[in-house]
Design a protein around this motif. Sequence first.
Motif, PDB file in Angstrom:
ATOM      1  N   THR A 124      55.739  43.018  55.094  1.00  0.00           N
ATOM      2  CA  THR A 124      56.422  41.656  55.257  1.00  0.00           C
ATOM      3  C   THR A 124      56.427  40.692  54.132  1.00  0.00           C
ATOM      4  O   THR A 124      56.856  39.677  54.329  1.00  0.00           O
ATOM      5  CB  THR A 124      55.759  41.355  56.624  1.00  0.00           C
ATOM      6  OG1 THR A 124      54.506  40.852  56.410  1.00  0.00           O
ATOM      7  CG2 THR A 124      55.787  42.386  57.937  1.00  0.00           C
ATOM      8  N   GLY A 125      55.545  41.094  53.121  1.00  0.00           N
ATOM      9  CA  GLY A 125      55.494  40.337  52.056  1.00  0.00           C
ATOM     10  C   GLY A 125      54.876  38.944  52.361  1.00  0.00           C
ATOM     11  O   GLY A 125      54.925  38.085  51.357  1.00  0.00           O
ATOM     12  N   ARG A 126      53.750  39.009  53.152  1.00  0.00           N
ATOM     13  CA  ARG A 126      53.021  37.756  53.529  1.00  0.00           C
ATOM     14  C   ARG A 126      51.669  37.740  52.703  1.00  0.00           C
ATOM     15  O   ARG A 126      51.423  36.435  52.485  1.00  0.00           O
ATOM     16  CB  ARG A 126      52.803  37.683  54.991  1.00  0.00           C
ATOM     17  CG  ARG A 126      54.176  37.615  55.650  1.00  0.00           C
ATOM     18  CD  ARG A 126      54.076  37.267  57.234  1.00  0.00           C
ATOM     19  NE  ARG A 126      55.263  37.431  57.927  1.00  0.00           N
ATOM     20  CZ  ARG A 126      55.586  37.625  59.144  1.00  0.00           C
ATOM     21  NH1 ARG A 126      54.489  38.627  59.707  1.00  0.00           N
ATOM     22  NH2 ARG A 126      56.609  37.419  59.856  1.00  0.00           N
ATOM     23  N   ILE A 127      51.127  38.678  52.638  1.00  0.00           N
ATOM     24  CA  ILE A 127      49.741  38.701  51.804  1.00  0.00           C
ATOM     25  C   ILE A 127      49.653  39.311  50.699  1.00  0.00           C
ATOM     26  O   ILE A 127      50.501  40.207  50.277  1.00  0.00           O
ATOM     27  CB  ILE A 127      48.858  39.152  53.039  1.00  0.00           C
ATOM     28  CG1 ILE A 127      49.070  40.820  53.220  1.00  0.00           C
ATOM     29  CG2 ILE A 127      48.992  38.666  54.448  1.00  0.00           C
ATOM     30  CD1 ILE A 127      48.128  41.579  54.246  1.00  0.00           C
ATOM     31  N   ALA A 128      48.393  39.030  50.095  1.00  0.00           N
ATOM     32  CA  ALA A 128      48.004  39.700  49.037  1.00  0.00           C
ATOM     33  C   ALA A 128      49.187  39.682  47.663  1.00  0.00           C
ATOM     34  O   ALA A 128      49.380  40.760  47.101  1.00  0.00           O
ATOM     35  CB  ALA A 128      47.418  41.015  49.113  1.00  0.00           C
ATOM     36  N   ARG A 129      49.889  38.409  47.482  1.00  0.00           N
ATOM     37  CA  ARG A 129      50.804  38.527  46.693  1.00  0.00           C
ATOM     38  C   ARG A 129      50.451  38.495  45.293  1.00  0.00           C
ATOM     39  O   ARG A 129      49.259  37.708  44.954  1.00  0.00           O
ATOM     40  CB  ARG A 129      51.740  37.466  46.820  1.00  0.00           C
ATOM     41  CG  ARG A 129      52.512  37.397  48.004  1.00  0.00           C
ATOM     42  CD  ARG A 129      53.682  36.205  48.210  1.00  0.00           C
ATOM     43  NE  ARG A 129      54.415  36.519  49.378  1.00  0.00           N
ATOM     44  CZ  ARG A 129      55.389  35.459  49.763  1.00  0.00           C
ATOM     45  NH1 ARG A 129      55.769  34.504  48.755  1.00  0.00           N
ATOM     46  NH2 ARG A 129      56.066  35.670  50.794  1.00  0.00           N
TER      47      ARG A 129
ATOM     48  N   GLY B 212      49.037  50.609  44.769  1.00  0.00           N
ATOM     49  CA  GLY B 212      49.343  50.498  46.411  1.00  0.00           C
ATOM     50  C   GLY B 212      50.154  49.343  46.487  1.00  0.00           C
ATOM     51  O   GLY B 212      50.642  49.041  47.780  1.00  0.00           O
ATOM     52  N   PHE B 213      50.732  48.367  45.558  1.00  0.00           N
ATOM     53  CA  PHE B 213      51.408  47.426  45.841  1.00  0.00           C
ATOM     54  C   PHE B 213      52.928  47.793  45.734  1.00  0.00           C
ATOM     55  O   PHE B 213      53.630  47.890  44.500  1.00  0.00           O
ATOM     56  CB  PHE B 213      51.287  46.390  44.665  1.00  0.00           C
ATOM     57  CG  PHE B 213      50.101  45.317  45.093  1.00  0.00           C
ATOM     58  CD1 PHE B 213      50.179  44.109  45.150  1.00  0.00           C
ATOM     59  CD2 PHE B 213      48.737  45.927  45.272  1.00  0.00           C
ATOM     60  CE1 PHE B 213      48.982  43.357  45.133  1.00  0.00           C
ATOM     61  CE2 PHE B 213      47.695  45.232  45.641  1.00  0.00           C
ATOM     62  CZ  PHE B 213      47.905  43.867  45.509  1.00  0.00           C
ATOM     63  N   GLY B 214      53.478  48.317  46.740  1.00  0.00           N
ATOM     64  CA  GLY B 214      54.631  49.094  46.811  1.00  0.00           C
ATOM     65  C   GLY B 214      55.885  48.279  47.548  1.00  0.00           C
ATOM     66  O   GLY B 214      56.826  48.709  47.768  1.00  0.00           O
ATOM     67  N   HIS B 215      55.639  46.881  47.272  1.00  0.00           N
ATOM     68  CA  HIS B 215      56.645  46.085  47.819  1.00  0.00           C
ATOM     69  C   HIS B 215      56.888  44.773  46.931  1.00  0.00           C
ATOM     70  O   HIS B 215      55.980  44.481  46.205  1.00  0.00           O
ATOM     71  CB  HIS B 215      56.469  45.465  49.348  1.00  0.00           C
ATOM     72  CG  HIS B 215      56.662  46.631  50.269  1.00  0.00           C
ATOM     73  ND1 HIS B 215      55.800  47.665  50.257  1.00  0.00           N
ATOM     74  CD2 HIS B 215      57.734  46.907  51.022  1.00  0.00           C
ATOM     75  CE1 HIS B 215      56.102  48.378  51.555  1.00  0.00           C
ATOM     76  NE2 HIS B 215      57.312  48.122  51.636  1.00  0.00           N
TER      77      HIS B 215
ATOM     78  N   GLY C 138      59.655  48.205  46.171  1.00  0.00           N
ATOM     79  CA  GLY C 138      59.650  48.252  44.833  1.00  0.00           C
ATOM     80  C   GLY C 138      58.238  48.263  44.130  1.00  0.00           C
ATOM     81  O   GLY C 138      57.227  47.830  44.710  1.00  0.00           O
ATOM     82  N   PHE C 139      58.232  48.611  42.722  1.00  0.00           N
ATOM     83  CA  PHE C 139      57.003  48.687  42.133  1.00  0.00           C
ATOM     84  C   PHE C 139      57.351  47.857  40.860  1.00  0.00           C
ATOM     85  O   PHE C 139      58.201  47.681  40.093  1.00  0.00           O
ATOM     86  CB  PHE C 139      56.744  49.909  41.872  1.00  0.00           C
ATOM     87  CG  PHE C 139      56.558  50.784  42.890  1.00  0.00           C
ATOM     88  CD1 PHE C 139      55.514  51.189  43.671  1.00  0.00           C
ATOM     89  CD2 PHE C 139      57.859  51.366  43.365  1.00  0.00           C
ATOM     90  CE1 PHE C 139      55.257  51.987  44.752  1.00  0.00           C
ATOM     91  CE2 PHE C 139      57.711  52.458  44.480  1.00  0.00           C
ATOM     92  CZ  PHE C 139      56.200  52.625  45.132  1.00  0.00           C
TER      93      PHE C 139
ATOM     94  N   THR D  87      53.307  43.065  46.340  1.00  0.00           N
ATOM     95  CA  THR D  87      52.664  42.879  47.485  1.00  0.00           C
ATOM     96  C   THR D  87      52.357  44.197  48.056  1.00  0.00           C
ATOM     97  O   THR D  87      53.490  44.964  48.039  1.00  0.00           O
ATOM     98  CB  THR D  87      52.835  41.871  48.436  1.00  0.00           C
ATOM     99  OG1 THR D  87      52.321  41.796  49.812  1.00  0.00           O
ATOM    100  CG2 THR D  87      54.378  42.273  48.740  1.00  0.00           C
ATOM    101  N   PRO D  88      51.349  44.600  48.603  1.00  0.00           N
ATOM    102  CA  PRO D  88      51.169  45.699  49.369  1.00  0.00           C
ATOM    103  C   PRO D  88      51.521  45.607  50.997  1.00  0.00           C
ATOM    104  O   PRO D  88      51.701  46.774  51.581  1.00  0.00           O
ATOM    105  CB  PRO D  88      49.463  46.129  49.740  1.00  0.00           C
ATOM    106  CG  PRO D  88      48.943  44.705  49.423  1.00  0.00           C
ATOM    107  CD  PRO D  88      49.802  43.922  48.576  1.00  0.00           C
ATOM    108  N   ASP D  89      51.945  44.355  51.269  1.00  0.00           N
ATOM    109  CA  ASP D  89      52.546  43.987  52.597  1.00  0.00           C
ATOM    110  C   ASP D  89      54.106  44.321  52.756  1.00  0.00           C
ATOM    111  O   ASP D  89      54.652  43.598  51.981  1.00  0.00           O
ATOM    112  CB  ASP D  89      52.041  42.843  52.981  1.00  0.00           C
ATOM    113  CG  ASP D  89      52.414  42.439  54.289  1.00  0.00           C
ATOM    114  OD1 ASP D  89      52.749  43.194  55.081  1.00  0.00           O
ATOM    115  OD2 ASP D  89      52.363  41.236  54.704  1.00  0.00           O
TER     116      ASP D  89
END
Length: 371
Positions: A301-306, A283-286, A271-272, A297-299
């Motif tokens: 798994t949704g764990r980093i750089a939120r 680049g944040f496509g989640h 999602g964007f 987040t770009p991750d």
Amino acid sequence: MGHTPDLSMSGTRSSRQDRRSAVWTAAWATVFAIAAGVLLLGVVPRLLAEQRDFEAATACPAGVVSQDCERPVAATVQKTWTERHNKTTKYWIRLTESDGSSHTIRMSGEEWDERPVFRAVKAGDRVTDWYWRGQVRFIEFKGVRQDTHEVPTNDYRIPAGIGMALIPFSLVLFWSAYWLARKGATSPLRSPWQLAVPQVAGLWVMGVGPVSVAFTPGMTDALWFTALGSAPGLLVAAVWAMAKARADRRRGTDTIEVAPRIPEQEEHFPGFVIGDVPYSMTGFGHLVAGPGYLASTPDPTGRIARRTVPRTLVVERVRPPYRWDPGDNHKGCWIAECRDGEEQVLIAAEDIHMPWILGALEPVPATTGTH
């Protein structure tokens, strides 16, 4: 969920981007229409005339040299060979004629029984080349003839099939250009039925035309079969268009009703977030959705750089993607129209994930308890 604008929310004038697209589409439509005209009105009639002349040609009278009759020339076989290229096999004969000139000739025929001369001759055999209009059209050996690749029979089929496909293709492009320039404001959707229905009908006719050319004995029959074969597809397209038009009038809005669903645990999915806000990043496509919590987040798994979406973001409505929405084409997505203060923000995600987004942005009910 806020206001529910109707399908003509963009006004009565198409956007500049739509008008620019219309110009380019019309230019390509013109190119393809001209190509179809050249093929069907120029190349195909010439090839058909050549085929008729060849079929009517007879052997030249003794002592007469003419391009329009069949002229025999004695020749000797030097060698024969085959070439295999992908799934195509080419059959070649090299001959020396009575005047000492040598020629390499490609023979016709794919099946064994279609190559009686090629499979029978060997080096040193005497054969007869039959010329018509300056080219060897068939070779004779012991009373048996085999056509060469230069026989003009059915040469019209490929250009005719291409021309028959280009006609509906160019018409669809002309319609698309007109609709984008004049009617685009009536539907901002990326794939409005006003374009999708004619495109599907055009693809149907594009398939029928070449098939008719390939499997009928002449162009007149091909045109009749194209007309008959196109009728069912055009009828279905007309019924489809009428159903879509009635549905638009009945609904009157493109707002999609979505029931919010508060995630029981964190969910992460593609999602964007689109907008001039700190939590919209290239680049944040989640997205990560949880109870009272939404982040980009770009991750995967949704764990980093939120980047957390603030509680000031308010969802106004959910709708299909529009042609002028920033970013990718968002195929298969729904768009949540939001506002963060004075700034408009869009959230794009697949339809199955939109309830989680709405649920994550809802206030979390207060809980009471003893400590």
